[in-house]
Enzyme design. Structure first.
Site, PDB file in Angstrom:
ATOM      1  N   THR A 180      -7.964   0.505 -10.064  1.00  0.00           N
ATOM      2  CA  THR A 180      -7.675  -0.941  -9.569  1.00  0.00           C
ATOM      3  C   THR A 180      -7.975  -2.183 -10.308  1.00  0.00           C
ATOM      4  OG1 THR A 180      -8.772   0.192  -7.355  1.00  0.00           O
ATOM      5  CG2 THR A 180      -8.613  -2.270  -7.264  1.00  0.00           C
ATOM      6  N   SER A 239      -8.041   0.646   3.046  1.00  0.00           N
ATOM      7  CA  SER A 239      -8.567   0.260   1.799  1.00  0.00           C
ATOM      8  C   SER A 239      -9.669  -0.901   2.030  1.00  0.00           C
ATOM      9  CB  SER A 239      -7.145  -0.614   1.196  1.00  0.00           C
ATOM     10  OG  SER A 239      -7.484  -1.305   0.247  1.00  0.00           O
ATOM     11  N   ASP A 262      -8.007   8.132  -0.095  1.00  0.00           N
ATOM     12  CA  ASP A 262      -8.858   7.012   0.810  1.00  0.00           C
ATOM     13  C   ASP A 262      -8.634   7.214   2.317  1.00  0.00           C
ATOM     14  OD1 ASP A 262      -9.650   5.454  -1.318  1.00  0.00           O
ATOM     15  OD2 ASP A 262      -7.984   3.829  -1.400  1.00  0.00           O
ATOM     16  N   GLY A 297     -13.337  -2.268  -7.331  1.00  0.00           N
ATOM     17  CA  GLY A 297     -14.530  -1.691  -7.193  1.00  0.00           C
ATOM     18  C   GLY A 297     -14.534  -0.677  -5.951  1.00  0.00           C
ATOM     19  N   GLY A 298     -13.636  -0.277  -5.323  1.00  0.00           N
ATOM     20  CA  GLY A 298     -13.809   0.760  -4.160  1.00  0.00           C
ATOM     21  C   GLY A 298     -14.415   0.086  -3.050  1.00  0.00           C
ATOM     22  N   ARG A 337       0.642  -1.130  -0.020  1.00  0.00           N
ATOM     23  CA  ARG A 337      -0.034   0.021  -0.020  1.00  0.00           C
ATOM     24  C   ARG A 337       1.089   1.294  -0.073  1.00  0.00           C
ATOM     25  NH1 ARG A 337      -5.337   1.548  -1.190  1.00  0.00           N
ATOM     26  NH2 ARG A 337      -6.306   2.607   0.452  1.00  0.00           N
TER      27      ARG A 337
HETATM   28  O1  DON Z   1      -7.919   0.548  -1.556  1.00  0.00           O
HETATM   29  C1  DON Z   1      -9.202   0.903  -2.181  1.00  0.00           C
HETATM   30  O2  DON Z   1     -10.061   0.360  -1.291  1.00  0.00           O
HETATM   31  C2  DON Z   1      -9.502   1.704  -3.240  1.00  0.00           C
HETATM   32  N1  DON Z   1      -8.436   2.649  -3.484  1.00  0.00           N
HETATM   33  C3  DON Z   1      -9.646   0.823  -4.451  1.00  0.00           C
HETATM   34  C4  DON Z   1     -10.006   1.516  -5.518  1.00  0.00           C
HETATM   35  C5  DON Z   1     -10.845   0.675  -6.473  1.00  0.00           C
HETATM   36  O3  DON Z   1     -11.356  -0.339  -6.403  1.00  0.00           O
HETATM   37  C6  DON Z   1     -11.336   1.482  -8.046  1.00  0.00           C
HETATM   38  N2  DON Z   1     -11.954   0.568  -8.699  1.00  0.00           N
HETATM   39  N3  DON Z   1     -12.277   0.283  -9.706  1.00  0.00           N
END
Ligand code: DON
Length: 577
Positions: A387, A458, A429, A478-479, A113
């Site tokens: 991501t 994250s 984040d 997918g955040g 990270r």
């Molecule tokens: O670390 C995380 O949770 C986010 N920065 C992930 C971002 C993400 O999955 C974007 N997706 N398409």
């Protein structure tokens, strides 16, 4: 498929064998066609890699064919994804790798990270009135944490791999040097981000064409990135974190208002952590520990479902309870979670069955609990206390689940100097201010506040699920929705669903993250009755404007040893969030 039998037309993969060629990433190097005819199952000497891009999968399979193991392949796939999905991950970003070594069963979570620069404290992201300025944490060099991927490539190589970086980075170097053809996903994502990319001429020059999104089939060449990869291939990650390349990146970041220093880069380290483990319906789940919230959110949600024995419930009751369990676990994400190297997080308690049991008791089977009735993020605030994912199982049984990210599409939009390295926007984040929602509408408190050197919380959740049926290796971008997507896959697989990797990645999705207080559901996926059943219990249901996720899974059948690959059909549709 008990859990969702009332959903409309479960997405099925009806790809033609040739369309499948690029996406079903079981590449039997010599008996290619036969592999697909047999339904994406890999024989023992074949290559089972599920990634978001066929060229990245090919890169991994090339390395396996050269005698590399899953960890070597992970290096090749990581580097190649950074080239062909520049909007999703890359050398300028971070990620998590969950490894299983077949020889001795050793398992580890490699935390690559990003870290906050030493000069980036919370005040740097606020205006004069103390209000968050979204642009500062989302666009340009102020948004960028210190990247972890170059260090991860070296760690994987030195500790777990069998081939040198000069071999494993070769496919990515070729792709960067010779270029790759933009697919529909590239065209769509670059179209969304055209304004941001045009703010930074170096980025526009590489990722756009005359300031406009490229046409499908346009060849994207990244000569500077090829050179950077070449230098890492011969000199190791040191050439990225120290010396002239580091100096150039620091100068470029600082001259555009960012905070990086040479010390920040030189001090960057990946951290090897114990994975988060827990049980659900008799299966062993191995997944992401902090600084990902994934493991703790899943442990609480799934153990609540165990405590309430949801599999015995009607579909409507079960869906309601799953959503209520998610609400509570994401509530704790917002209240307690952050980088454990900086703040005290009650990990053992949050992961315990006793706590899940206690939380389960507060669920009303007939009514949604308004999120405003749950403990608020303010209660513990004073305690100070785009991501991509790939899954690999090699013929020896070594496994890698890896989720990598530069955060939003094209990250910060900023390329550092002439390195070709596109920087992440992972500073977003962090909880920039108390209760101020981030890009994914997640809120947090002091536990996830910006501090120099700290890792932002994250949701990325590379995961293994093991029981007598076999081993499932999965994950997705997918955040904030990453965790609910992985859980929906696990619940279905360990419930009444089948053990088919392609079905698991295709399941229709819904999501609740405590705040905002609503259930989001994918469009065209659930029946009116299913939605009405939730509304009648007091849930606000939002039919989201598009589907989400791009799950990549490999399933190993315990009885036959067959390995089966599942690529999310949404990936072809250009879904990145
Ligand atoms: O670390 C995380 O949770 C986010 N920065 C992930 C971002 C993400 O999955 C974007 N997706 N398409």
């Amino acid at each position: 498929m008990g859990i969702m039998h009332r959903r409309i037309g479960k997405m099925t993969n009806t790809w033609s064998l040739f369309a499948v060629r690029s996406w079903i990433l079981v590449v039997a190097l010599s008996i290619f066609a036969a592999t697909f005819a047999s339904g994406a199952r890999a024989a023992p000497d074949e290559c089972a890699i599920a990634s978001a891009h066929p060229l990245a999968t090919d890169a991994g399979c090339e390395i396996i064919a050269q005698g590399g193991n899953a960890f070597d392949a992970a290096v090749a796939v990581t580097a190649a994804l950074g080239v062909v999905e520049p909007y999703a991950s890359g050398l300028g970003g971070g990620g998590f790798y969950l490894l299983h070594r077949a020889d001795d069963g050793f398992e580890v979570f490699i935390d690559a990270r990003e870290t906050a620069p030493g000069q980036a404290d919370a005040t740097k992201y606020l205006d004069a009135d103390g209000e968050p300025v979204a642009d500062l944490s989302r666009r340009g060099p102020t948004a960028a944490g210190i990247p972890g991927i170059p260090a991860a490539l070296e760690q994987l190589t030195q500790k777990y791999g069998s081939l040198p970086l000069s071999r494993t980075l070769a496919p990515a170097i070729r792709l960067a040097e010779n270029g790759f053809k933009a697919d529909s996903r590239y065209v769509r994502v670059s179209g969304w981000m055209v304004n941001m990319l045009n703010r930074f001429p170096e980025s526009a020059a590489v990722y756009l064409h005359d300031g406009a999104p490229v046409a499908q089939g346009h060849v994207i060449r990244q000569k500077q990135l090829a050179e950077t990869l070449r230098r890492i291939a011969t000199g190791g990650s040191r050439v990225f974190y120290q010396g002239p390349m580091a100096r150039q990146m620091v100068q470029s970041v600082r001259s555009s208002g960012g905070y990086w220093t040479m010390e920040d880069l030189a001090n960057y380290r990946v951290v090897e952590r114990e994975p988060q483990r827990f049980g659900y319906r008799g299966a062993r789940i191995t997944t992401a520990p902090l600084p990902s919230s994934g493991g703790l959110v899943m442990a609480q949600t799934l153990q609540i479902l165990d405590a309430l024995n949801v599999e015995a419930m009607s579909e409507d009751d079960r869906t309601h309870v799953i959503i209520e369990a998610m609400r509570r676990a994401y509530n704790d994400r917002a209240r307690f979670m952050g980088d454990q190297d900086f703040v005290n997080v009650p990990v053992d308690r949050l992961a315990s069955r006793a706590y899940a049991q206690e939380r389960a008791q507060s669920i009303d089977l007939r009514r949604a609990t308004p999120s405003s009735e749950l403990p608020s993020i303010y209660d513990v605030a004073e305690e100070g206390t785009d991501t991509t994912h790939f899954s690999i199982v090699d013929a020896d049984g070594n496994r890698v689940a890896a989720t990598l990210s530069i955060n939003g599409p094209f990250g910060a939009g900023f390329v550092a100097g002439d390195t070709g390295v596109l920087l992440n926007n992972h500073m977003d984040d962090f909880a920039i201010a108390l209760a101020s929602p981030n890009l994914y509408k997640l809120v947090g408190n002091a536990a996830n506040a910006v501090e120099p050197g700290k890792r932002p919380l994250s949701s990325m959740s590379p995961t293994f699920v093991e029981n007598e049926r076999g081993i499932l290796v999965l994950g997705t971008p997918g955040g904030s929705r990453i965790i609910s997507m992985v859980m929906i896959g696990i619940i279905d697989y360990l419930g009444s669903g089948g053990a088919d990797a392609r079905d698991i990645v295709s399941l229709p999705r819904y999501h609740h993250q405590y705040l905002p207080d609503r259930v989001q559901v994918e469009p065209d996926s659930f029946s009116d009755e299913w939605i009405e059943a939730l509304r009648s219990r007091g849930h606000e249901v939002e039919i989201y404007r598009r589907k989400w996720g791009n799950m990549q899974a490999v399933f190993v059948d315990a009885k036959t040893g067959e390995r089966q690959v599942g690529n999310d059909p949404r990936g072809r549709e250009g879904v990145v969030f």
